[in-house]
Scaffold this active site. Structure first.
Site, PDB file in Angstrom:
ATOM      1  N   ARG A  50      18.656  37.556 -23.176  1.00 60.48           N
ATOM      2  CA  ARG A  50      18.154  36.319 -23.758  1.00 60.48           C
ATOM      3  C   ARG A  50      16.768  36.030 -23.209  1.00 60.48           C
ATOM      4  NH1 ARG A  50      23.363  32.827 -21.799  1.00 60.48           N
ATOM      5  NH2 ARG A  50      24.930  34.280 -22.590  1.00 60.48           N
ATOM      6  N   ASP A  52      14.336  32.430 -22.758  1.00 62.73           N
ATOM      7  CA  ASP A  52      14.429  30.976 -22.851  1.00 62.73           C
ATOM      8  C   ASP A  52      13.436  30.420 -23.864  1.00 62.73           C
ATOM      9  OD1 ASP A  52      16.462  30.554 -21.064  1.00 62.73           O
ATOM     10  OD2 ASP A  52      15.128  30.363 -19.333  1.00 62.73           O
ATOM     11  N   ARG A 204      10.489  34.130 -13.413  1.00 58.79           N
ATOM     12  CA  ARG A 204       9.850  32.822 -13.244  1.00 58.79           C
ATOM     13  C   ARG A 204      10.019  32.312 -11.814  1.00 58.79           C
ATOM     14  NH1 ARG A 204      12.259  29.511 -18.143  1.00 58.79           N
ATOM     15  NH2 ARG A 204      11.272  27.800 -17.001  1.00 58.79           N
TER      16      ARG A 204
END
Lengths: 255, 255
Positions: A50, A52, A204
């Site tokens: 995935r 975000d 991140r």
């Protein structure tokens, strides 16, 4: 039944991330909508992972199976693009072995995180980079990057959503790149990280931690302490999504 | 009372153009909203010209007058930027002569129009260029560009909105530039046009007409015929807004 492997680029700005969600526009949702139109049936699209909301992809990989396509795989790419918004494009579609699976077969990924250091904010780049104000010590960031390379337990860099059974990953590269920029716009830097796999929010969290080093809050040697702590609270904050690009997903060649 | 000259960059994607309109988000509206907060009064901002919805600016110029700012002009730029969205930035603010006027005192403007020829569509550039499919003859476009240079009646290239008293303008440069691009993304070309002034939609009508030449529908010599016709219907279609950037507005130096 045919199995397809597609390579997809997208601008994450307009989407609520990769994964299908009720009443939200997602990349997976748009791909499946295009496939319903082309095959007349619901086709489940499996992404390599995935991304975000706000995160971009230069070359995400996904797989799906359908008996309802008789033309070439390249024709399917062209046909999907007709039914996709301008912010999603299928770059390539190939026939894959029956048992190909975009998650299980991925052997590595590379992410790219773009930052702008100082200068007047760029009205054209703000959706595609993290703007940092104040002085940043790039040599310290470069030194800190080296501590991530190798096999480590990345628990300290795992977001609380979607925990994984094992948190050990092998980072093959963690590089600081400097790119030329135009007038007004300070310095553009890029952090590229390649690994055999990533935990949720790992890139991140690494970038947010590297910027703490760049701001002089910690020495580069602090990264080893953070890794050893195996505690998310030991690391720095999570960098914002808009600077992150999934650059590549690697697979073994088909037999 | 002080008079200020500001230079402003903006990404036109999110805005209904430059000019204030009821219930629409516009660049002029956002600048005036910031000035109300900073000066406590309504301040009318005059742009060098309007830009349409979706059109961008690298360096638009505007002027305004207020008695309610005591710090430096540079401080005013910084303060305005705090109150502006990330897609609008004041690049420079200077004190100007009492009678400075952003429209009346402009002596020239330069626009830039970005196109992508062929290749897979770029998900990151589609808000910033016009994508052209099929073969384009760049040499023919370059030859046709030359016909625009000099003093001409540009009636054939004036949009029907906002007609001007005189339709004669002097085009100082009309250049085709080729820029390098990345994998997948075909060829990026740029048409830059500089003139003492522009009619409504003049750049987009010139670009749309040049692309007709590039597609081989007309020879480069056709441009002279279109200029001579003084009839909008003689020219090609209007190029879409997203490829257009106001690059520069020129003024004489303050005494």
């Amino acid at each position: 039944m045919r199995t397809f492997k597609i390579t997809v680029a997208y601008d994450g700005v307009d989407f609520a991330g990769w994964q299908i969600q009720p009443r939200r526009t997602t990349i997976q949702g748009m791909l499946e909508r295009a496939l319903v139109k082309l095959t007349g049936q619901r086709v489940a699209v499996t992404g390599s992972g995935r991304t975000d909301s706000g995160v971009h992809a230069l070359a995400q990989v996904a797989s799906f199976r359908t008996p309802n396509w008789r033309a070439t795989a390249a024709d399917l790419a062209n046909a999907m693009n007709v039914h996709l918004p301008p912010t999603i494009v299928v770059l390539e579609c190939v026939d894959a072995p029956d048992d190909f699976h975009a998650i299980a077969d991925a052997v590595g990924k590379r992410y790219r995180y773009q930052l702008q250091i100082g200068g007047t904010r760029s009205v054209f780049d703000y959706r595609y980079c993290w703007q940092i104000h104040g002085d940043i010590h790039l040599d310290a960031i470069a030194a800190a990057c080296e501590s991530f390379v190798g096999q480590h337990d990345f628990s300290s860099f795992q977001g609380s959503r979607s925990p994984r059974k094992t948190t050990v990953r092998t980072v093959r590269a963690c590089d600081l790149l400097r790119e030329s920029t135009s007038l007004h716009h300070g310095e553009r830097i890029v952090i590229e990280i390649e690994a055999d796999g990533f935990l949720y929010n790992m890139v991140r969290n690494i970038v947010g931690t590297l910027i703490e080093v760049g701001k002089g809050k910690h020495d580069p040697s602090w990264i080893a302490d953070v890794l050893a702590a195996r505690d998310r609270d030991a690391a720095g904050p999570t960098a914002p999504p808009q600077g992150l690009f999934l650059q590549r997903v690697d697979y073994r060649p088909f037999a």
